[in-house]
Design a protein around this motif. Structure first.
Motif, PDB file in Angstrom:
ATOM      1  N   PHE A 276      36.856 -71.189 -26.143  1.00 56.47           N
ATOM      2  CA  PHE A 276      35.444 -70.866 -26.338  1.00 56.47           C
ATOM      3  C   PHE A 276      34.597 -72.131 -26.463  1.00 56.47           C
ATOM      4  CE2 PHE A 276      31.811 -69.503 -28.975  1.00 56.47           C
ATOM      5  CZ  PHE A 276      31.305 -68.534 -28.124  1.00 56.47           C
ATOM      6  N   ARG A 277      35.092 -73.144 -27.158  1.00 60.63           N
ATOM      7  CA  ARG A 277      34.345 -74.402 -27.292  1.00 60.63           C
ATOM      8  C   ARG A 277      34.214 -75.122 -25.960  1.00 60.63           C
ATOM      9  NH1 ARG A 277      37.675 -75.197 -32.040  1.00 60.63           N
ATOM     10  NH2 ARG A 277      36.510 -74.388 -33.803  1.00 60.63           N
TER      11      ARG A 277
ATOM     12  N   PHE B 157      23.594 -58.542 -22.962  1.00 62.78           N
ATOM     13  CA  PHE B 157      22.644 -57.974 -23.907  1.00 62.78           C
ATOM     14  C   PHE B 157      21.327 -57.591 -23.239  1.00 62.78           C
ATOM     15  CE2 PHE B 157      19.016 -58.571 -26.770  1.00 62.78           C
ATOM     16  CZ  PHE B 157      19.306 -57.594 -27.707  1.00 62.78           C
ATOM     17  N   MET B 158      20.816 -58.470 -22.396  1.00 63.57           N
ATOM     18  CA  MET B 158      19.482 -58.264 -21.840  1.00 63.57           C
ATOM     19  C   MET B 158      19.407 -57.163 -20.792  1.00 63.57           C
ATOM     20  SD  MET B 158      17.581 -60.101 -23.628  1.00 63.57           S
ATOM     21  CE  MET B 158      16.030 -60.051 -22.760  1.00 63.57           C
ATOM     22  N   VAL B 159      20.422 -57.033 -19.949  1.00 62.55           N
ATOM     23  CA  VAL B 159      20.346 -56.027 -18.882  1.00 62.55           C
ATOM     24  C   VAL B 159      20.235 -54.616 -19.446  1.00 62.55           C
ATOM     25  CG1 VAL B 159      21.632 -55.015 -16.960  1.00 62.55           C
ATOM     26  CG2 VAL B 159      21.402 -57.484 -17.124  1.00 62.55           C
ATOM     27  N   PRO B 160      21.108 -54.188 -20.361  1.00 62.02           N
ATOM     28  CA  PRO B 160      20.918 -52.839 -20.931  1.00 62.02           C
ATOM     29  C   PRO B 160      19.642 -52.729 -21.770  1.00 62.02           C
ATOM     30  CG  PRO B 160      23.147 -53.625 -21.365  1.00 62.02           C
ATOM     31  CD  PRO B 160      22.368 -54.774 -20.812  1.00 62.02           C
ATOM     32  N   PHE B 161      19.288 -53.824 -22.454  1.00 63.75           N
ATOM     33  CA  PHE B 161      18.096 -53.802 -23.297  1.00 63.75           C
ATOM     34  C   PHE B 161      16.845 -53.593 -22.451  1.00 63.75           C
ATOM     35  CE2 PHE B 161      14.638 -56.080 -25.514  1.00 63.75           C
ATOM     36  CZ  PHE B 161      14.612 -55.331 -26.674  1.00 63.75           C
TER      37      PHE B 161
ATOM     38  N   GLU C 287      29.045 -72.545 -22.452  1.00 59.04           N
ATOM     39  CA  GLU C 287      27.887 -72.236 -21.603  1.00 59.04           C
ATOM     40  C   GLU C 287      28.100 -70.919 -20.859  1.00 59.04           C
ATOM     41  OE1 GLU C 287      29.512 -75.240 -21.030  1.00 59.04           O
ATOM     42  OE2 GLU C 287      28.118 -76.798 -21.671  1.00 59.04           O
ATOM     43  N   GLN C 288      29.294 -70.740 -20.289  1.00 59.38           N
ATOM     44  CA  GLN C 288      29.586 -69.508 -19.568  1.00 59.38           C
ATOM     45  C   GLN C 288      29.590 -68.310 -20.516  1.00 59.38           C
ATOM     46  OE1 GLN C 288      31.399 -72.309 -19.386  1.00 59.38           O
ATOM     47  NE2 GLN C 288      31.975 -72.762 -17.283  1.00 59.38           N
ATOM     48  N   ALA C 289      30.160 -68.491 -21.704  1.00 57.94           N
ATOM     49  CA  ALA C 289      30.200 -67.407 -22.684  1.00 57.94           C
ATOM     50  C   ALA C 289      28.795 -67.030 -23.136  1.00 57.94           C
ATOM     51  CB  ALA C 289      31.046 -67.812 -23.883  1.00 57.94           C
ATOM     52  N   LEU C 290      27.941 -68.027 -23.333  1.00 58.49           N
ATOM     53  CA  LEU C 290      26.567 -67.757 -23.725  1.00 58.49           C
ATOM     54  C   LEU C 290      25.814 -67.029 -22.622  1.00 58.49           C
ATOM     55  CD1 LEU C 290      24.337 -68.178 -25.854  1.00 58.49           C
ATOM     56  CD2 LEU C 290      23.776 -70.321 -24.673  1.00 58.49           C
ATOM     57  N   ALA C 291      26.000 -67.460 -21.375  1.00 57.54           N
ATOM     58  CA  ALA C 291      25.324 -66.811 -20.250  1.00 57.54           C
ATOM     59  C   ALA C 291      25.767 -65.355 -20.101  1.00 57.54           C
ATOM     60  CB  ALA C 291      25.596 -67.585 -18.959  1.00 57.54           C
TER      61      ALA C 291
END
Length: 105
Positions: free
Chosen positions: A84-85, A99-103, A89-93
């Motif tokens: 994860f460390r 989160f944003m697409v369903p929201f 960047e990929q995990a954050l994207a």
């Protein structure tokens, strides 16, 4: 009252089967619980009828909501911190898009 205890025993038995399956197959616990629940719904619902599982009972709805939150936590807890460390960047994207697409939808 006996019917509720029988349903609770069935659901707890399925959870135990999912846990043992995840240990035996060395897969994520959350994944095995989802798979066992889906297969049980298909098999038990087809053979004995949907009424056996009582999916519309209020106590089962509460437990399923709490279980969904717990499964989300378990899936996040099984991430490897070292990987994860390295790939944050990929995990954050992926997390933001997830989160944003369903929201927004």
């Amino acid at each position: 009252m006996t019917e509720i205890w029988a349903q609770a025993a069935l659901w707890l038995g399925l959870a135990l089967a999912a846990t043992l399956m995840s240990i035996f197959l060395k897969i994520a616990t959350a994944l095995s619980e989802i798979v066992v629940g889906t297969i049980a719904q298909l098999i038990i619902g087809a053979m004995l009828g949907v009424a056996i599982l009582q999916g519309d009972a209020s106590w089962i709805k509460f437990l399923s909501g709490a279980g969904a939150i717990l499964l989300t936590f378990l899936a996040g807890a099984e991430l490897d911190p070292v990987v994860f460390r390295k790939q944050w960047e990929q995990a954050l994207a992926i997390g933001l898009v997830s989160f944003m697409v369903p929201f927004l939808g």
